[in-house]
Design an enzyme around this catalytic site. Structure first.
Site, PDB file in Angstrom:
ATOM      1  N   VAL A  24      -7.585   9.180  18.142  1.00 16.15           N
ATOM      2  CA  VAL A  24      -5.929   9.752  17.732  1.00 16.15           C
ATOM      3  C   VAL A  24      -6.080   8.903  16.620  1.00 16.15           C
ATOM      4  O   VAL A  24      -5.182   9.377  15.870  1.00 16.15           O
ATOM      5  CB  VAL A  24      -5.957   8.239  18.359  1.00 16.15           C
ATOM      6  CG1 VAL A  24      -4.598   7.982  17.697  1.00 16.15           C
ATOM      7  CG2 VAL A  24      -5.324   8.271  20.590  1.00 16.15           C
ATOM      8  N   ASP A  39      12.738  48.833  -1.481  1.00 17.46           N
ATOM      9  CA  ASP A  39      13.658  50.076  -1.168  1.00 17.46           C
ATOM     10  C   ASP A  39      14.178  49.798  -2.617  1.00 17.46           C
ATOM     11  O   ASP A  39      15.140  49.275  -3.092  1.00 17.46           O
ATOM     12  CB  ASP A  39      14.430  50.557   0.024  1.00 17.46           C
ATOM     13  CG  ASP A  39      14.834  51.834   0.626  1.00 17.46           C
ATOM     14  OD1 ASP A  39      14.494  52.380  -0.242  1.00 17.46           O
ATOM     15  OD2 ASP A  39      16.263  51.499   0.799  1.00 17.46           O
ATOM     16  N   ASN A  88      -6.088   8.836   7.480  1.00 15.43           N
ATOM     17  CA  ASN A  88      -6.484   8.762   9.135  1.00 15.43           C
ATOM     18  C   ASN A  88      -8.134   9.331   8.951  1.00 15.43           C
ATOM     19  O   ASN A  88      -8.608   8.195   9.802  1.00 15.43           O
ATOM     20  CB  ASN A  88      -6.409  10.117   9.248  1.00 15.43           C
ATOM     21  CG  ASN A  88      -4.797  10.379  10.183  1.00 15.43           C
ATOM     22  OD1 ASN A  88      -3.620  10.446   9.819  1.00 15.43           O
ATOM     23  ND2 ASN A  88      -4.721  10.611  11.370  1.00 15.43           N
ATOM     24  N   ASN A 145      -0.073   6.108  13.098  1.00 14.12           N
ATOM     25  CA  ASN A 145       0.482   7.915  12.671  1.00 14.12           C
ATOM     26  C   ASN A 145       1.494   8.098  13.151  1.00 14.12           C
ATOM     27  O   ASN A 145       1.928   8.827  12.535  1.00 14.12           O
ATOM     28  CB  ASN A 145      -0.701   8.333  14.063  1.00 14.12           C
ATOM     29  CG  ASN A 145      -2.455   8.230  13.119  1.00 14.12           C
ATOM     30  OD1 ASN A 145      -2.189   7.750  12.207  1.00 14.12           O
ATOM     31  ND2 ASN A 145      -3.134   8.652  14.066  1.00 14.12           N
TER      32      ASN A 145
END
Length: 890
Positions: free
Chosen positions: A273, A320, A682, A710
């Protein structure tokens, strides 16, 4: 084949048509006259697409593992993250997809056919090979047909071939080697009848038409994932391996040291996690969705969220010409008469000679040339509404005549029209017969070489037109054509007869040059894209001289530039590496087919370019699908082009692409910024948990505490960083390398440094709470939780550019950062003090001393980071010299 040979081959009598029974049998044999279109993306498939990322799959695995070990609260929490992630992605993508599907609804067509001797109105889907179709001005050709009869039939084929001028159709057979734009005996599905009428024998329906062939090319062409999608997938795979390796290593170390199995399983889940930034998919989706909404304000509708960023990494834009760079309409550019050369100022609605506005009525030969153009016409023009109906070149002549006070309705009263000799593909001229007093005269317009060949006098004085002077006028016409202008000659026959074709003996009055005008915003847009280091390449089905003339008018190329034609491109598949590089360095490609546009895009992509394709025609659709991002025109664009595109410009403004490029670059920079922020946070969590396990300290963070960090205190600052407006000079920088990762070596180093700093401060707080304050294990865990939560919030301010000002930078000037900081502090306070939340998170009371310790240590990483950023030189600025080099790039 002749008309009779075609009818015989298809087993039909043109005077009677097919019998209903035969038509029904052929409908079963050949199928409906319909094209396959994209299947509607179901809501179920749209939802399942949200779970395709490796991050989401790993979180699903963590949920299953938590359930297996009876950690139900933990399982519910992780599953909630999964649900919110997928819901956000589903609703934002669904809105875009459904908007495009609504735009792509194809209208139902009908056709008039002769069956069993009767003319019937039937649904176009029921047309079959051999049907005799009756055609009139304003109709859309419903199938591929061989022209069986033509009364001045003129077709707008610009959507299919890129030709901006209507093409005359006749019954004479074409050469077997004729290209698509040279098949004057064929009518193609999806093209528009501008004027005249006639009949056609259906030769192909559905996918057996030229339009169907292009539709199949669209289905076969696949641009694959966008660069951002590939980079996010790569980053996700990196995170998966890092997570599994860390979880396995730390769990093995813990088990070998005698730690309980259940504790190590819980630690492994906590590490999984901690290592996976659950907020990354959410913030990435919301960032792209916000970009999509910002683009919608600029009249750009985006189907695929990742396409918003793709334009930011684009290195080549292939476009184009007709309807994209130009208005796809005609206007008179110049009028050359024996009395002088005149130009038209359409903005001021005036006629100019040698830079000065002139009174047309003071020049009889100019007035005569304008009058011929007004009389020799079937079009209608409303000078008050500045619009008309009919042949675009005739509308342009009526508009130019209105600048001299010549209105066709008034002139027809003065010079009544008594007969018309329609434009003929053989004589290449048209004439109308008018009465003046007791006599008749003919107003004639047509190809310069044909009109001049039939003329023997010139001007008001009707002086003799000799061979030398005739050659000089032809040369002047060729010079105009070389500039990409369409040229007509105008003349009069003073003694025409009502009941006979106009003979030779014309009085020549001059040349009229037309152009399909460039869009007003194109030159500035081309210059802006060049400053951004993006090459613009024109690929059109139009004539080389027309393509070159437009490219020079909009500043795409300089005088002397060369054009590569489709015939020259045919060797691309067998070209050597050096020849392919030479080809992709060109900027103008003319007379290219849809297949060759596909080959060109593939060639650019093989050279490592990120290619955007813009277009509006049917012939652009395969290339729009193949390109890394296809951009279609919403107003003038065909349904097929819009269906193949990733982005539709609702206002047809090419300049919107510059906004999209800017938005894409800002999005990528913001994604890079918040990815570095999330991963450093993290990494700090992984290090804190891992080191605590290795050193025998209490578990520094519990799984639900990590999930709270988180998903709550990380997501809002990350999204605030994603909402940044970007730097002012973002369009003065070259595009990033197509293979450049979201996080390069420099970003990974900063992730490691910041992660180590935050984890170090958190572990110091954990150790200090035990040794200095004598707190219990549960209280020490709470101290480390509060410390890392606050440190991550302050860490947001470390995301400014190195070398930027401490107080004034892109982060401090972003109001969303301040909103996110205040919100996260409130959520953190609630998580600690609201009983239900604090029990779920297993928060213990730490007292004032514990709070002081946590706050003090949380400030260490941001203090060190700010000092490092202020002392760091940062990346070099894009100086004038480098800017000049970029501007000189082809």
């Amino acid at each position: 084949m002749t008309v009779l040979e075609v009818a015989a081959a298809l087993g039909v009598d043109p005077a009677r048509g097919l019998d209903e029974k035969d038509a029904e049998h052929r409908l079963q044999q050949f199928g409906a006259n319909a094209l396959t279109t994209k299947k509607r993306l179901s809501d179920v498939r749209l939802m399942l697409r949200q779970f395709a990322s490796p991050v989401m799959l790993l979180l699903a695995g963590a949920t299953a593992l938590s359930l297996a070990f009876g950690e139900y609260q933990q399982a519910v929490a992780i599953a909630s993250v999964l649900f919110i992630n997928s819901a956000i992605g589903y609703f934002t993508e669904r809105r875009a997809v459904r908007s495009l599907e609504a735009l792509r609804q194809l209208g139902k067509q009908s056709a008039r056919v002769r069956r069993a001797g009767h003319v019937l109105q039937i649904a176009a889907e029921k047309l079959v090979p051999g049907d005799i179709v009756v055609l009139d001005a304003g109709d859309v050709v419903a199938a591929d047909m061989r022209c069986a009869s033509s009364a001045t039939l003129r077709i707008d084929e610009s959507a299919l071939t890129g030709e901006s001028v209507p093409v005359g159709k006749g019954i004479e057979p074409d050469s077997a080697l004729a290209g698509l734009h040279e098949r004057n005996a064929m009518l193609f599905k999806g093209t528009h009848i501008v004027s005249g009428g006639g009949e056609g024998i259906v030769t192909g329906t559905g996918l057996a038409t030229e339009l169907g062939r292009i539709t199949q090319l669209v289905d076969e062409a696949s641009g694959g994932d966008s660069p951002l999608e590939r980079q996010l997938a790569f980053l996700s795979r990196q995170l998966i391996w890092i997570t599994l390796i860390l979880a396995a290593a730390i769990s093995a170390a813990g088990l070998s040291s005698g730690r309980p199995v259940f504790l190590m399983v819980e630690t492994a889940i906590a590490l999984a996690v901690a290592a996976i930034p659950e907020g990354l998919p959410i913030v990435a989706t919301l960032t792209l969705a916000r970009g999509m909404l910002r683009m919608a304000r600029h009249n750009a509708l985006v189907e695929n969220l990742a396409a918003v960023e793709t334009l930011g990494s684009t290195t080549v834009i292939m476009t184009d010409k007709t309807g994209t760079l130009t208005e796809n309409r005609m206007e008179v550019e110049q009028i050359l008469t024996p009395s002088g050369d005149f130009s038209i100022d359409h903005g001021l609605a005036t006629i100019v000679k040698e830079g000065a506005i002139v009174d047309p009525s003071a020049d009889p030969e100019l007035m005569q040339a304008l009058l011929i153009g007004v009389l020799c016409s079937n079009a209608e023009y409303d000078r008050h509404a500045f619009s008309g109906t009919g042949d675009p070149m005739e509308i342009a002549l009526l508009r130019a005549g209105s600048f001299a006070g010549l209105d066709r309705k008034e002139q027809i009263v003065t010079f009544p029209e008594v007969a018309e000799h329609p434009f003929d593909t053989t004589t290449r001229r048209m004439a109308t017969i008018h009465r003046t007093g007791d006599n008749h005269f003919a107003a004639v317009k047509g190809a310069p070489e044909e009109v001049l060949a039939a003329a023997d006098r010139i001007g008001i004085k009707m002086e003799p037109l000799g061979a030398t002077e005739r050659t000089a006028w032809l040369r002047r016409g060729e010079e105009l054509a070389a500039r990409g202008l369409r040229v007509l000659a105008v003349a009069v026959h003073p003694r025409a007869r009502q009941d006979q074709p106009v003979p030779d003996g014309l009085v020549f009055y001059g040349l009229v040059a037309f152009r399909d005008p460039p869009r007003g915003d194109i030159p500035e847009t081309i210059a802006a894209l060049r400053r951004a280091g993006i090459r613009v390449v024109m690929a059109t089905g139009d004539h080389p001289s027309t393509a070159l003339g437009i490219s020079q008018a909009i500043g795409l190329t300089e005088p002397g530039a060369s054009v590569m034609t489709g015939a020259e491109l045919s060797r691309l598949g067998h070209a050597s590496a050096a020849e392919r590089q030479e080809i992709v360095r060109r900027q103008i490609f003319a007379r290219v087919s849809p297949e060759q546009k596909l080959e060109l895009i593939s060639a650019f992509q093989r050279e490592g370019e990120v290619v955007a394709m813009t277009g509006d025609g049917v012939n652009d659709a395969p290339a729009l699908s193949k390109a890394d991002i296809g951009v279609a025109m919403g107003q003038r664009g065909t349904d097929v082009a819009r269906e193949a595109a990733d982005m539709v410009l609702l206002d047809d403004a090419f300049s919107t692409i510059v906004h999209a490029v800017r938005e894409g670059r800002i999005i990528f920079a913001n994604i890079r910024r918040f990815s570095a922020y999330l991963l450093s946070c993290n990494l700090a969590e992984v290090l804190v948990v891992g080191i605590a396990v290795f050193t025998g300290l209490p578990l520094a963070l519990l799984p639900l505490q990590i999930l709270f960090l988180n998903f709550v205190t990380d997501v809002f600052p990350a999204f605030a960083l994603a909402a940044g407006e970007g730097e002012d000079d973002v369009l003065d920088r070259p595009p990033r390398q197509p293979n450049e990762a979201i996080l390069t070596k420099a970003q990974w180093v900063s992730v490691a440094v910041y992660g180590a700093a935050i984890s170090g401060a958190t572990l110091l707080a954990l150790i200090s709470s035990i040794r200095w304050l004598g707190l219990a294990a549960e209280q020490a865990t709470t101290v480390s939780f509060v410390t890392i939560a606050l440190a991550q919030l302050w860490h947001t301010f470390n995301m400014r550019e190195s070398g930027s000002g401490f107080w004034y930078n892109s982060v401090t000037q972003n109001r969303f950062v301040w909103y996110a900081t205040a919100l996260c502090l409130a959520l953190l306070f609630a998580g600690i003090n609201v009983p239900l939340l604090s029990e779920t998170l297993e928060i213990a009371s730490i007292g004032m001393e514990g709070w002081a310790l946590a706050i003090g240590f949380s400030l260490l990483p941001v203090s060190a980071g700010q000092l490092w950023l202020s002392l760091s030189a940062g990346p070099p600025a894009l100086g004038p010299h480098l800017k000049a080099e970029l501007n000189e790039q082809p």
